[in-house]
Scaffold this motif. Sequence first.
Motif, PDB file in Angstrom:
ATOM      1  N   GLY A  37       0.814  -1.207   0.000  1.00 16.12           N
ATOM      2  CA  GLY A  37       0.000   0.000   0.000  1.00 16.12           C
ATOM      3  C   GLY A  37       0.847   1.256   0.000  1.00 16.12           C
ATOM      4  O   GLY A  37       0.595   2.190  -0.779  1.00 16.12           O
ATOM      5  N   PHE A  38       1.855   1.308   0.858  1.00 14.90           N
ATOM      6  CA  PHE A  38       2.723   2.483   0.905  1.00 14.90           C
ATOM      7  C   PHE A  38       3.426   2.700  -0.430  1.00 14.90           C
ATOM      8  O   PHE A  38       3.505   3.829  -0.930  1.00 14.90           O
ATOM      9  N   GLU A  39       3.943   1.623  -1.010  1.00 17.33           N
ATOM     10  CA  GLU A  39       4.686   1.760  -2.257  1.00 17.33           C
ATOM     11  C   GLU A  39       3.798   2.219  -3.410  1.00 17.33           C
ATOM     12  O   GLU A  39       4.207   3.026  -4.249  1.00 17.33           O
ATOM     13  N   GLN A  40       2.578   1.714  -3.457  1.00 14.12           N
ATOM     14  CA  GLN A  40       1.678   2.048  -4.563  1.00 14.12           C
ATOM     15  C   GLN A  40       1.064   3.433  -4.425  1.00 14.12           C
ATOM     16  O   GLN A  40       0.867   4.144  -5.421  1.00 14.12           O
ATOM     17  N   LEU A  41       0.763   3.840  -3.188  1.00 18.27           N
ATOM     18  CA  LEU A  41      -0.027   5.046  -2.996  1.00 18.27           C
ATOM     19  C   LEU A  41       0.796   6.297  -2.709  1.00 18.27           C
ATOM     20  O   LEU A  41       0.277   7.409  -2.815  1.00 18.27           O
ATOM     21  N   ALA A  42       2.063   6.134  -2.372  1.00 21.16           N
ATOM     22  CA  ALA A  42       2.878   7.303  -2.034  1.00 21.16           C
ATOM     23  C   ALA A  42       3.059   8.246  -3.213  1.00 21.16           C
ATOM     24  O   ALA A  42       3.351   9.426  -3.027  1.00 21.16           O
ATOM     25  N   GLN A  43       2.850   7.741  -4.432  1.00 24.98           N
ATOM     26  CA  GLN A  43       3.086   8.550  -5.626  1.00 24.98           C
ATOM     27  C   GLN A  43       1.818   9.160  -6.217  1.00 24.98           C
ATOM     28  O   GLN A  43       1.886   9.800  -7.271  1.00 24.98           O
ATOM     29  N   ILE A  44       0.673   8.976  -5.567  1.00 22.50           N
ATOM     30  CA  ILE A  44      -0.575   9.407  -6.205  1.00 22.50           C
ATOM     31  C   ILE A  44      -1.101  10.733  -5.662  1.00 22.50           C
ATOM     32  O   ILE A  44      -2.190  11.149  -6.004  1.00 22.50           O
ATOM     33  N   ARG A  45      -0.360  11.405  -4.810  1.00 18.01           N
ATOM     34  CA  ARG A  45      -0.824  12.661  -4.225  1.00 18.01           C
ATOM     35  C   ARG A  45      -0.964  13.744  -5.280  1.00 18.01           C
ATOM     36  O   ARG A  45      -0.174  13.784  -6.228  1.00 18.01           O
ATOM     37  N   PRO A  46      -1.895  14.689  -5.078  1.00 17.68           N
ATOM     38  CA  PRO A  46      -2.937  14.671  -4.044  1.00 17.68           C
ATOM     39  C   PRO A  46      -4.047  13.687  -4.407  1.00 17.68           C
ATOM     40  O   PRO A  46      -4.291  13.435  -5.587  1.00 17.68           O
ATOM     41  N   SER A  47      -4.686  13.155  -3.413  1.00 21.40           N
ATOM     42  CA  SER A  47      -5.765  12.196  -3.665  1.00 21.40           C
ATOM     43  C   SER A  47      -6.957  12.491  -2.775  1.00 21.40           C
ATOM     44  O   SER A  47      -6.839  13.146  -1.744  1.00 21.40           O
ATOM     45  N   ILE A  48      -8.106  11.983  -3.187  1.00 17.79           N
ATOM     46  CA  ILE A  48      -9.350  12.138  -2.435  1.00 17.79           C
ATOM     47  C   ILE A  48      -9.948  10.754  -2.231  1.00 17.79           C
ATOM     48  O   ILE A  48     -10.073   9.973  -3.177  1.00 17.79           O
ATOM     49  N   SER A  49     -10.302  10.457  -1.002  1.00 19.72           N
ATOM     50  CA  SER A  49     -10.925   9.177  -0.676  1.00 19.72           C
ATOM     51  C   SER A  49     -12.443   9.313  -0.712  1.00 19.72           C
ATOM     52  O   SER A  49     -13.002  10.233  -0.103  1.00 19.72           O
ATOM     53  N   PHE A  50     -13.086   8.408  -1.433  1.00 23.57           N
ATOM     54  CA  PHE A  50     -14.542   8.402  -1.590  1.00 23.57           C
ATOM     55  C   PHE A  50     -15.141   7.226  -0.834  1.00 23.57           C
ATOM     56  O   PHE A  50     -14.589   6.124  -0.834  1.00 23.57           O
ATOM     57  N   PHE A  51     -16.318   7.473  -0.227  1.00 26.02           N
ATOM     58  CA  PHE A  51     -17.018   6.427   0.507  1.00 26.02           C
ATOM     59  C   PHE A  51     -18.511   6.477   0.194  1.00 26.02           C
ATOM     60  O   PHE A  51     -19.048   7.534  -0.145  1.00 26.02           O
ATOM     61  N   GLY A  52     -19.164   5.347   0.337  1.00 24.28           N
ATOM     62  CA  GLY A  52     -20.595   5.259   0.094  1.00 24.28           C
ATOM     63  C   GLY A  52     -21.012   3.809  -0.022  1.00 24.28           C
ATOM     64  O   GLY A  52     -20.189   2.891  -0.008  1.00 24.28           O
ATOM     65  N   SER A  53     -22.287   3.588  -0.158  1.00 24.55           N
ATOM     66  CA  SER A  53     -22.840   2.243  -0.104  1.00 24.55           C
ATOM     67  C   SER A  53     -22.421   1.374  -1.288  1.00 24.55           C
ATOM     68  O   SER A  53     -22.440   1.813  -2.436  1.00 24.55           O
ATOM     69  N   ALA A  54     -22.083   0.120  -0.967  1.00 27.54           N
ATOM     70  CA  ALA A  54     -21.825  -0.876  -2.010  1.00 27.54           C
ATOM     71  C   ALA A  54     -23.125  -1.342  -2.662  1.00 27.54           C
ATOM     72  O   ALA A  54     -23.104  -1.980  -3.714  1.00 27.54           O
ATOM     73  N   ARG A  55     -24.269  -1.011  -2.076  1.00 25.16           N
ATOM     74  CA  ARG A  55     -25.554  -1.509  -2.545  1.00 25.16           C
ATOM     75  C   ARG A  55     -26.280  -0.538  -3.470  1.00 25.16           C
ATOM     76  O   ARG A  55     -27.392  -0.828  -3.917  1.00 25.16           O
ATOM     77  N   THR A  56     -25.692   0.603  -3.735  1.00 26.55           N
ATOM     78  CA  THR A  56     -26.353   1.596  -4.583  1.00 26.55           C
ATOM     79  C   THR A  56     -26.388   1.119  -6.029  1.00 26.55           C
ATOM     80  O   THR A  56     -25.335   0.881  -6.634  1.00 26.55           O
ATOM     81  N   PRO A  57     -27.569   0.978  -6.633  1.00 22.70           N
ATOM     82  CA  PRO A  57     -27.643   0.511  -8.029  1.00 22.70           C
ATOM     83  C   PRO A  57     -27.181   1.596  -9.002  1.00 22.70           C
ATOM     84  O   PRO A  57     -27.161   2.788  -8.678  1.00 22.70           O
ATOM     85  N   ARG A  58     -26.837   1.171 -10.197  1.00 18.92           N
ATOM     86  CA  ARG A  58     -26.278   2.103 -11.182  1.00 18.92           C
ATOM     87  C   ARG A  58     -27.281   3.141 -11.666  1.00 18.92           C
ATOM     88  O   ARG A  58     -26.877   4.196 -12.139  1.00 18.92           O
ATOM     89  N   ASP A  59     -28.558   2.856 -11.544  1.00 17.50           N
ATOM     90  CA  ASP A  59     -29.553   3.829 -11.991  1.00 17.50           C
ATOM     91  C   ASP A  59     -30.017   4.757 -10.868  1.00 17.50           C
ATOM     92  O   ASP A  59     -30.934   5.555 -11.054  1.00 17.50           O
ATOM     93  N   HIS A  60     -29.383   4.681  -9.718  1.00 19.13           N
ATOM     94  CA  HIS A  60     -29.764   5.529  -8.584  1.00 19.13           C
ATOM     95  C   HIS A  60     -29.091   6.897  -8.722  1.00 19.13           C
ATOM     96  O   HIS A  60     -27.939   6.987  -9.183  1.00 19.13           O
TER      97      HIS A  60
END
Length: 241
Positions: A37-60
């Motif tokens: 994780g450290f090796e892969q993500l240290a180079q992606i700055r700046p970044s934004i973390s997104f959160f929300g339901s895994a159950r949300t359908p694509r047409d919602h």
Amino acid sequence: MSIQQKDRRSRPRPGKEPQLTRESWRVFQIMAEFVEGFEQLAQIRPSISFFGSARTPRDHPHYGLAEEIARLCSDSGFSVVSGGGPGIMEAANKGAYEGKSPSIGLNIQLPKEQSGNPYQDISLQFRHFFSRKVMFVKYASAYVVLPGGFGTLDELAEILTLVQTGKTREIPIILVDGQFWSGLLDWFRHSLCEAGTIDPEDLDLLQVCNEPQEVVDAIFSHYEHRGFEPSAAEQEMLLEL
């Protein structure tokens, strides 16, 4: 009880040694998750973390909202990090994938619900929630939290606790769809604050936005007088996260 009896009761019972060995060797599996994780993500700055339901359908509407916010963030130069699964996570990855900046998925192995979505430039696999949580926080310049369930609330409480206690730097924590979050915010205000379990000023850690561009504007406003990179003091703080 004699000393001999105490010693005899404290000895490992037959059959326990293999289990202890397995637990000890799991430390290396956990270390591997952190190192990758450290090796892969240290180079992606700046970044934004997104959160929300895994159950949300694509047409919602929430799916489309997450996709549009992520695309705007990606086009603005932010890598987008999500949980890598379906629902809002997929929408965020999809929006970023169609934008100009990397789309990252921090996938978790679960008995149900979680399956990786195809919109990931970088895809990491985790067995442990706690190592995955560190990756969400450590490199994030902002948290964008769309409607979700227990997992979303868990991540929201995690970042609020870390910022409140000074264990990580203060970043924008944005709740999307004020109507959805109004009950929770009222409970914070009228139950937690009045009970003295949080301070009224702690509510200032949160912002509520309803429109995609409003989210992006709020993030840039936070960093208007400073860079996106952590300061020297903040870097030391993040080393101990």
